[in-house]
Design a protein around this motif. Structure first.
Motif, PDB file in Angstrom:
ATOM      1  N   ALA A   1       0.832  -1.200   0.000  1.00  0.00           N
ATOM      2  CA  ALA A   1       0.000   0.000   0.000  1.00  0.00           C
ATOM      3  C   ALA A   1       0.867   1.250   0.000  1.00  0.00           C
ATOM      4  O   ALA A   1       1.967   1.254   0.559  1.00  0.00           O
TER       5      ALA A   1
ATOM      6  N   ALA B   1     -13.804  -1.379   5.151  1.00  0.00           N
ATOM      7  CA  ALA B   1     -12.743  -1.521   4.155  1.00  0.00           C
ATOM      8  C   ALA B   1     -13.335  -1.627   2.755  1.00  0.00           C
ATOM      9  O   ALA B   1     -12.828  -1.021   1.797  1.00  0.00           O
TER      10      ALA B   1
ATOM     11  N   LEU C   1      -4.616   1.774  -1.265  1.00  0.00           N
ATOM     12  CA  LEU C   1      -4.789   1.974   0.176  1.00  0.00           C
ATOM     13  C   LEU C   1      -4.972   0.645   0.911  1.00  0.00           C
ATOM     14  O   LEU C   1      -5.439  -0.343   0.359  1.00  0.00           O
TER      15      LEU C   1
ATOM     16  N   ALA D   1     -10.016   7.882   3.572  1.00  0.00           N
ATOM     17  CA  ALA D   1      -9.509   7.234   2.359  1.00  0.00           C
ATOM     18  C   ALA D   1      -9.486   8.221   1.194  1.00  0.00           C
ATOM     19  O   ALA D   1      -8.523   8.262   0.412  1.00  0.00           O
TER      20      ALA D   1
ATOM     21  N   THR E   1      -7.402  -4.960   3.539  1.00  0.00           N
ATOM     22  CA  THR E   1      -7.326  -4.856   4.998  1.00  0.00           C
ATOM     23  C   THR E   1      -6.404  -5.904   5.602  1.00  0.00           C
ATOM     24  O   THR E   1      -6.283  -7.015   5.076  1.00  0.00           O
TER      25      THR E   1
ATOM     26  N   CYS F   1     -10.544  -0.390   0.237  1.00  0.00           N
ATOM     27  CA  CYS F   1      -9.212  -0.694   0.788  1.00  0.00           C
ATOM     28  C   CYS F   1      -9.043  -2.193   0.991  1.00  0.00           C
ATOM     29  O   CYS F   1      -9.997  -2.891   1.341  1.00  0.00           O
TER      30      CYS F   1
END
Length: 307
Positions: free
Chosen positions: A187, A265, A245, A234, A272, A270
């Protein structure tokens, strides 16, 4: 073959190593003082076998660091059947201390009447959560037991280390900056997810700065328990140039439903990592809170690099 008096003739005899004199002598290992209060780990959230297993790992780590430690687990929302409540664990610790004293007196042993706290209660929380801490404090008061309640475990460099490890385990960060090998899914921006409102976000932000220094990518804290907070942070990261991310839960695990983390998430787009769980630093920090409360620890455990 050995004889009753030692090894058979001709075999080497292993002699004890003499203690090194002077200022370079190794310090004696720290052990729990006799009659020391119990360490009671206050476990928040809905009790489950998984939660109990996590808590048992944490206290096992603490015991390995301090031989002789009396460590117990009390569930903030326990049922006193399968999962003992914090209140009942404290009451039981007090009853046992009184019984030990009375048995010693009955046996004619000269002992001092116990005083001071029966237990030191350590919340199993990475960051502050006023609602959960009120609940824990009320349980301690309801027990009518002399017990000391410590602060939560963070912020601390060891938690930044734990977050780094969890991200690397998920393939979202390099495990070791020194070797500089690439991770295709690494990330370039981290959302640090906490619970407990704005106070928790601010505290997580301190650990987030330490994590950012380790990873050399931006890290911003957000609240899982505030609607839209994760998505908003985010978007901030994306607007500043981050494209890939990851969400890093600044949570030990029991304090929130894992489904909320997964949903947040997904909403924010994103990947996680796992919660901190029973990472060794959690047990060490719980023990540090205990020993500091008793004045038997010279300092907090130091952070370390991920190798």
């Amino acid at each position: 073959m050995s004889s009753p008096t030692g090894p058979a003739s001709g075999l080497p005899v292993r002699m004890p190593r003499p203690r090194q004199p002077g200022r370079h002598r190794r310090p004696e290992p720290l052990v729990a003082p006799e009659g020391a209060p119990a360490l009671v780990l206050a476990v928040p959230g809905a009790p489950s076998t998984a939660t109990r297993g996590l808590a048992e790992e944490v206290v096992s780590i603490a015991r390995s660091e301090l031989p002789g430690l009396d460590a117990r687990i009390g569930f903030v929302d326990g049922d006193d059947a399968e999962f003992p409540t914090l209140r009942s664990v404290l009451a039981h610790a007090a009853e046992e201390r009184t019984a030990r004293y009375e048995q010693a007196v009955a046996a004619g042993v000269e002992v001092r009447e116990p005083d001071g706290p029966v237990a030191v209660v350590v919340p199993l929380l990475a960051g502050p959560d006023s609602a959960l801490l009120r609940h824990i404090r009320q349980s301690v008061m309801d027990s009518r037991v002399a017990a000391e309640l410590t602060d939560v475990l963070g912020p601390h460099p060891l938690l930044a280390e734990a977050l780094h490890v969890r991200l690397s385990e998920a393939g979202l960060a390099r495990a070791d900056r020194a070797r500089l090998f690439t991770v295709a899914t690494a990330a370039d921006g981290i959302v640090l997810a906490s619970v407990g409102g704005e106070e928790a976000v601010q505290a997580a932000g301190i650990t987030g700065m330490l994590l950012a220094a380790r990873l050399a990518v931006p890290v911003m804290a957000a609240a899982l328990d505030q609607e839209g907070s994760i998505s908003a942070v985010a978007e901030q990261l994306r607007s500043s140039g981050s494209q890939q991310l990851a969400l890093a839960p600044y949570l030990i695990g029991p304090e929130i439903d894992p489904a909320l983390t997964a949903a947040a998430a997904e909403e924010a787009g994103c990947s996680t990592a796992e919660a901190l769980g029973a990472y060794p630093a959690i047990g060490k920090l719980a023990l540090a809170k205990y020993t500091t409360a008793l004045g038997i620890a010279p300092q907090q455990p130091q952070g370390a690099q991920v190798r």
